[in-house]
Scaffold this active site. Structure first.
Site, PDB file in Angstrom:
ATOM      1  N   ILE A 211       0.824  -1.203   0.000  1.00  0.00           N
ATOM      2  CA  ILE A 211       0.000   0.000   0.000  1.00  0.00           C
ATOM      3  C   ILE A 211       0.863   1.260   0.000  1.00  0.00           C
ATOM      4  O   ILE A 211       0.339   2.375  -0.039  1.00  0.00           O
ATOM      5  CB  ILE A 211      -0.955   0.017   1.210  1.00  0.00           C
ATOM      6  CG1 ILE A 211      -0.200  -0.185   2.521  1.00  0.00           C
ATOM      7  CG2 ILE A 211      -2.037  -1.033   1.058  1.00  0.00           C
ATOM      8  CD1 ILE A 211      -1.085  -0.097   3.769  1.00  0.00           C
ATOM      9  N   HIS A 212       2.187   1.083   0.060  1.00  0.00           N
ATOM     10  CA  HIS A 212       3.120   2.208  -0.006  1.00  0.00           C
ATOM     11  C   HIS A 212       4.235   1.851  -0.985  1.00  0.00           C
ATOM     12  O   HIS A 212       4.796   0.768  -0.895  1.00  0.00           O
ATOM     13  CB  HIS A 212       3.750   2.494   1.365  1.00  0.00           C
ATOM     14  CG  HIS A 212       2.762   2.610   2.491  1.00  0.00           C
ATOM     15  ND1 HIS A 212       2.956   1.990   3.712  1.00  0.00           N
ATOM     16  CD2 HIS A 212       1.585   3.248   2.573  1.00  0.00           C
ATOM     17  CE1 HIS A 212       1.939   2.258   4.509  1.00  0.00           C
ATOM     18  NE2 HIS A 212       1.081   3.018   3.837  1.00  0.00           N
ATOM     19  N   GLN A 213       4.558   2.769  -1.892  1.00  0.00           N
ATOM     20  CA  GLN A 213       5.676   2.564  -2.804  1.00  0.00           C
ATOM     21  C   GLN A 213       6.612   3.766  -2.666  1.00  0.00           C
ATOM     22  O   GLN A 213       6.175   4.908  -2.760  1.00  0.00           O
ATOM     23  CB  GLN A 213       5.200   2.408  -4.253  1.00  0.00           C
ATOM     24  CG  GLN A 213       4.276   1.205  -4.468  1.00  0.00           C
ATOM     25  CD  GLN A 213       2.808   1.507  -4.172  1.00  0.00           C
ATOM     26  OE1 GLN A 213       2.310   2.570  -4.541  1.00  0.00           O
ATOM     27  NE2 GLN A 213       2.117   0.593  -3.510  1.00  0.00           N
TER      28      GLN A 213
END
EC number: 1.1.3.20
Length: 759
Positions: free
Chosen positions: A647-649
């Site tokens: 959900i985070h890049q």
């Protein structure tokens, strides 16, 4: 850019007959291949035989109440051959979520399965074609694919299982009552949420008559970094600023809070993006406001050890300065970040209770809800009530008030570069039908960890670090079943507690944090491996009694973003053994928490690990439970062995003081091209290990201040050293001038490195 390239990549799609024609055009499937495709998809949520149905209907859960008995029965006996529209839904979903190169891969596998040769036999152990097998034979074949030694088969399985389960649960033929899910928030039209309204925004309309546009600054991306930078630059300099967003702005009345609409309108590729090996689900915002629109309100500061690592290992001392602390405080105040008035829902109460019983640390998570209660379990589909202080409610409003202009539904093809200086951007609207140019003195790329490197690569930048150092905060899950508790994990305040017991697994501050997941049906159905039609239906029938615990890992070893033939991002990521150890530690601790809290059954996201039933008066010390924990470690979470998500890049345009190891310098400017900046999570030097929102906003704030030291901006600022805010408050900018002087000296020290070896 082709029309199809733009439409496949957008945040929303329409479902019509034309989409099937496109599907046929790009898949080149004949009737035999289509029949195989439908026969495969039909396995995952197929009708139960008589023996299976007897097992299924005798389940003892609170869901089995008389008023829903018919729906429960219908769910058990559903047969997609009787649902004439399901094939259309599958194709539409596939088109929305799957890039061309992955479509070609699926098409190739289906083509191989039409011949009665070795490939077909290896997938079915039968000389018959797949659709000629009976349901049991098809189910047995598909089940074996999940553990196949051939990566191509395992990858094909993951893609099709994810597609089918999500396509069904996003709109399950009026079967939500069977699992006890209400659909959209029941209070959506209630009186409770009428106090806050979205700001009104106007967008520049690009027509055939539109000439090239002129702005001092153009910012690509309206999320956490871009919005803050825009508001800061417009307020402090008086320069004209334009934000270009590839997604769309949905007003409160347009947020239906339906899971299907939420994903298809607000997420990258409709919420169905997969890594290149299909082992990781990738969730990323694609809308006006970016990830802040769909985030779960978590508003954590960057950890002290993260800031120290960035300063000590990458020459980024500003992350330890008072100025960065000041920016954090300013942003937190603007968003109303606080732990006051947080009401723990049933899921988070269970996490807290389990942690206390095993002696694990657990704390309340700050939220951006203006210090007010925010019991909105549907926030992942946009906060219709205006309670969550996303940038739509805050910094984009500030930007608008200071004169910033906006364009939506617009894809930036490339940054325009002349004499090693950015001079604007080239963009398209209407699915590529209209191309135009924006001339600007400064270009700020704020497209996020996926798209910022893709844009720089499309624009011709050659720095070898662009696209490298992809960190994903890989997420894995376990679940506990509490048959006597009405949990409804999607309800109330979500992700409001965290356990940091395994935050430092390796002694270098890389490890895992444990949160509660807010899983609506489609996400719940894909977060854990499909084992069989019976097990899948039994699992979903207990939906309101399941609590998923998420292990979010601070990964040390990165992946990479590359671009496909259309210039769109492809995500390559393989979990290293080091990071897998952190994931396993988090999963094991999560299971102990669930058992201590009273779960009767537990399960994991691992393909080869079966559900475990809790027994005994002292279950934490039960030998079988301890053996179960060892099995989890032995099976592992390597590629294809577990359902992983991101959900985070972060990190794909790393910031640093060395052009051979970073893509942008410590002021946020690319080493190769002057006047081209990056201001989002892609500049993170390492993984954050937590929600990157507040850190990204602070970086946007900082990079805007760096730009304000440039000569053409300083000239405008000198006339307003003492200015006024919108509400008439006198603003003293003298401290800003002192900081600007320090940044100028920094800039001169980097100029000699600008054209150092970068390839």
């Amino acid at each position: 850019m082709t029309d199809e390239k733009n439409s496949i990549h957008g945040g929303s799609q329409s479902s019509d007959a034309k989409s099937i024609d496109i599907f046929n055009e790009h898949f080149h499937l004949n009737e035999k291949q289509k029949k195989i495709f439908y026969a495969i998809c039909g396995v995952f949520i197929s009708e139960l035989n008589e023996k299976e149905f007897d097992t299924y209907k005798n389940m003892k859960t609170k869901t089995n109440i008389s008023k829903h008995e018919e729906k429960i029965k219908e769910f058990g006996q559903i047969n997609f051959e009787s649902k004439s529209d399901f094939s259309t839904r599958l194709l539409d979903r596939l088109l929305m979520t799957t890039p061309q190169h992955q479509l070609a891969r699926i098409s190739s596998m289906l083509k191989k399965m039409t011949s009665k040769g070795m490939t077909s036999y290896s997938m079915t152990t039968s000389s018959k074609l797949f659709y000629e097998l009976d349901l049991k034979q098809r189910t047995d074949a598909v089940t074996k694919w999940s553990t196949s030694q051939k990566n191509s088969i395992k990858q094909f399985y993951k893609t099709i299982s994810y597609l089918t389960c999500s396509a069904f649960w996003l709109n399950p033929y009026d079967l939500y009552p069977a699992i006890g899910y209400p659909g959209p928030d029941p209070e959506i039209n209630g009186s409770r949420f009428k106090g806050r309204t979205f700001p009104e925004y106007e967008f520049i309309e690009i027509t055939e008559d539109t000439k090239d546009l002129e702005f001092d600054v153009v910012i690509i991306g309206s999320g956490a970094g871009g919005s803050v930078a825009a508001a800061r630059l417009a307020r402090k300099s008086g320069n004209s600023v334009l934000i270009i967003e590839k997604g769309h702005h949905y007003h409160q009345s347009e947020l239906t809070l339906k899971e299907k609409d939420g994903y298809e309108k607000l997420y990258e590729l409709g919420g169905g993006m997969l890594s290149e090996d299909s082992s990781m689900t990738v969730l990323s915002g694609s809308n006006f406001g970016g990830g802040t629109t769909i985030g779960w309100s978590t508003s954590s500061e960057p950890s002290h050890f993260v800031r120290e690592e960035w300063a000590n290992n990458f020459g980024l001392n500003h992350f330890m300065d008072d100025e960065f602390n000041d920016s954090l405080k300013a942003i937190q105040n603007r968003l109303g970040v606080n732990t006051n008035n947080i009401v723990q829902n049933e899921s988070n109460k269970i996490l807290i209770d389990g942690c206390k019983k095993i002696g694990a640390p657990v704390v309340t998570v700050p939220q951006n809800s203006a210090s007010k209660p925010h019991e909105c379990g549907w926030c992942g589909f946009g906060c219709r009530y205006g309670e969550k202080q996303s940038v739509v409610m805050t910094y984009l409003k500030d930007a608008k008030d200071y004169g910033v202009k906006f364009i939506q539904d617009c894809f930036v093809e490339k940054v325009l570069i002349e004499n090693n200086k950015a001079v604007g951007v080239e963009a398209t609207v209407n699915n590529g039908e209209k191309k135009f140019r924006v001339n600007a003195k400064k270009v700020i790329v704020a497209c996020g960890g996926l798209h910022s490197p893709a844009l720089l690569l499309r624009s011709g930048l050659k720095n070898k670090n662009i696209g490298k150092n992809l960190f994903t905060n890989p997420t894995a899950a376990v679940y506990g079943i509490f048959p006597n508790k009405d949990i409804k994990n999607y309800s109330g305040t979500i992700q409001s507690a965290v356990c940091d017991a395994k935050e430092n697994v390796d002694g270098e501050h890389y490890g895992a944090r444990i949160f509660v997941g807010s899983y609506h049906p489609a996400m719940m159905s894909t977060a854990f491996p499909w084992k069989s039609p019976l097990e899948h239906k039994q699992f979903m029938l207990q939906y309101n009694h399941i609590i998923p615990l998420l292990t979010i890992t601070r990964d040390r070893d990165p992946g990479q973003i590359r671009i496909d033939s259309n210039g769109l991002p492809k995500l390559y990521y393989k979990l290293s053994q080091h990071d897998a150890d952190s994931v396993i530690a988090g999963l094991q601790t999560s299971l102990k928490i669930l058992v201590a809290a009273g779960a009767t059954k537990i399960g994991t996201c691992q393909v080869d690990v079966e559900e475990f039933e809790i027994a005994g008066e002292n279950p934490l010390n039960d030998i079988k439970f301890l053996q179960y924990l060892e099995k989890i470690k032995k099976v592992g979470v390597s590629s294809g062995q577990a359902c992983l998500s991101s959900i985070h890049q972060m990190g794909t345009c790393r910031m640093g003081d060395d052009p051979t190891k970073s893509a942008v310098n410590p002021l946020g400017e690319t080493w190769e091209v002057k006047n081209l900046y990056v201001a989002d999570s892609s500049v993170f030097p390492t993984s954050a290990g937590a929600s990157p929102m507040i850190t990204t906003m602070s970086i946007g704030f900082y990079i805007a201040n760096c730009i304000l030291t440039e000569k053409e901006f300083v000239k405008r600022r000198q006339s307003s050293l003492f200015g006024t805010s919108l509400n008439g408050t006198i603003i003293d900018n003298t401290n800003d001038e002192k900081r600007a002087s320090r940044r100028k000296s920094l800039l001169s020290s980097f100029s000699s490195k600008r054209f150092s070896t970068i390839n």
